[in-house]
Design a protein around this motif. Sequence first.
Motif, short mmCIF file in Angstrom:
data_model
loop_
_atom_site.label_atom_id
_atom_site.label_comp_id
_atom_site.label_asym_id
_atom_site.label_seq_id
_atom_site.Cartn_x
_atom_site.Cartn_y
_atom_site.Cartn_z
N ALA A 86 0.84 -1.21 0.00
CA ALA A 86 0.00 0.00 0.00
C ALA A 86 0.87 1.25 0.00
CB ALA A 86 -0.93 0.00 1.21
N ILE A 87 1.91 1.26 0.80
CA ILE A 87 2.82 2.40 0.87
C ILE A 87 3.53 2.59 -0.47
CG2 ILE A 87 4.93 3.28 1.96
CD1 ILE A 87 3.88 1.76 4.55
N LYS A 88 3.94 1.49 -1.06
CA LYS A 88 4.60 1.54 -2.37
C LYS A 88 3.64 2.04 -3.45
CE LYS A 88 6.77 -1.54 -5.74
NZ LYS A 88 7.05 -2.95 -6.04
N GLY A 104 2.19 5.74 -2.00
CA GLY A 104 3.22 6.64 -1.49
C GLY A 104 3.05 6.95 -0.02
N PRO A 105 4.16 7.23 0.65
CA PRO A 105 4.13 7.49 2.09
C PRO A 105 3.25 8.69 2.46
CG PRO A 105 6.38 7.16 1.35
CD PRO A 105 5.53 7.21 0.13
N GLN A 106 3.36 9.77 1.71
CA GLN A 106 2.61 10.98 2.07
C GLN A 106 1.10 10.73 2.01
OE1 GLN A 106 3.96 14.52 0.16
NE2 GLN A 106 2.38 15.78 1.06
N MET A 107 0.63 10.03 0.98
CA MET A 107 -0.80 9.74 0.87
C MET A 107 -1.27 8.81 1.98
SD MET A 107 -2.31 11.57 -1.28
CE MET A 107 -3.87 10.76 -1.09
N MET A 141 -4.44 1.67 9.61
CA MET A 141 -3.57 2.79 9.23
C MET A 141 -2.43 2.99 10.23
SD MET A 141 -4.67 3.50 6.32
CE MET A 141 -3.37 4.71 6.04
N LEU A 142 -2.69 2.79 11.52
CA LEU A 142 -1.62 2.92 12.50
C LEU A 142 -0.56 1.83 12.30
CD1 LEU A 142 -3.57 3.88 15.74
CD2 LEU A 142 -2.15 5.36 14.31
N GLU A 143 -1.01 0.62 11.98
CA GLU A 143 -0.05 -0.44 11.70
C GLU A 143 0.77 -0.10 10.45
OE1 GLU A 143 -2.67 -3.87 11.63
OE2 GLU A 143 -2.16 -4.35 13.70
N LEU A 160 5.79 2.08 7.98
CA LEU A 160 6.38 3.21 7.27
C LEU A 160 7.55 3.81 8.02
CD1 LEU A 160 6.32 5.33 4.98
CD2 LEU A 160 4.61 6.58 6.33
N PHE A 161 7.39 4.00 9.33
CA PHE A 161 8.43 4.64 10.13
C PHE A 161 9.36 3.64 10.82
CE2 PHE A 161 5.11 7.88 9.75
CZ PHE A 161 5.87 8.90 9.21
N ASP A 162 9.17 2.35 10.52
CA ASP A 162 10.02 1.29 11.07
C ASP A 162 10.24 1.49 12.57
OD1 ASP A 162 11.58 -1.00 11.10
OD2 ASP A 162 13.41 0.07 10.53
N CYS A 163 9.13 1.52 13.31
CA CYS A 163 9.23 1.87 14.72
C CYS A 163 8.50 0.89 15.64
CB CYS A 163 8.72 3.30 14.94
SG CYS A 163 7.01 3.57 14.46
N ASN A 164 8.39 -0.36 15.23
CA ASN A 164 7.67 -1.34 16.03
C ASN A 164 8.23 -1.46 17.44
OD1 ASN A 164 5.59 -3.32 16.28
ND2 ASN A 164 7.17 -4.89 16.22
N TYR A 165 9.54 -1.57 17.56
CA TYR A 165 10.15 -1.72 18.89
C TYR A 165 9.89 -0.47 19.74
CZ TYR A 165 13.53 -2.05 22.63
OH TYR A 165 14.11 -2.07 23.87
N ARG A 166 10.05 0.70 19.14
CA ARG A 166 9.85 1.95 19.89
C ARG A 166 8.40 2.09 20.34
NH1 ARG A 166 13.31 5.31 15.65
NH2 ARG A 166 12.38 3.66 14.44
N VAL A 167 7.46 1.75 19.45
CA VAL A 167 6.04 1.83 19.81
C VAL A 167 5.75 0.86 20.96
CG1 VAL A 167 3.69 1.34 19.02
CG2 VAL A 167 5.25 2.67 17.57
#
Length: 108
Positions: free
Chosen positions: A24-26, A29-32, A71-73, A78-85
């Motif tokens: 979906a991101i590909k 696009g990330p902005q959309m 969308m949050l997933e 998108l932000f590659d932040c699974n561990y941080r979340v």
Amino acid sequence: MSNTESKAESQLVELNKEEIYKEAIKTWGPQMQIIMCLEEMSELQKELIKHIRGKGKYDCIAEEIADVFIMLEQMVVLFDCNYRVASHKQFKLTRLKGLLGKENEKQT
């Protein structure tokens, strides 16, 4: 979580959510996808306000929650932040548990 819900969730796991999100991101696009995330959160907000006013429908709320979760997933991918979340969630849940303990002490 009901048995039906857990079965539905396990079926989604089989779809490999992360790959779907990456596609979906590909594709759009990330902005959309960020814009879509904001839009879905706004739609949930609208349904919750309807509920407060006595005009909400639980199925509509559930649908918007599902959209926001998806969308949050995607944002996590998108932000590659699974561990941080996960780390922030753990910290905040621990803090909430402590706050609830203090509230319960006040009430007794």
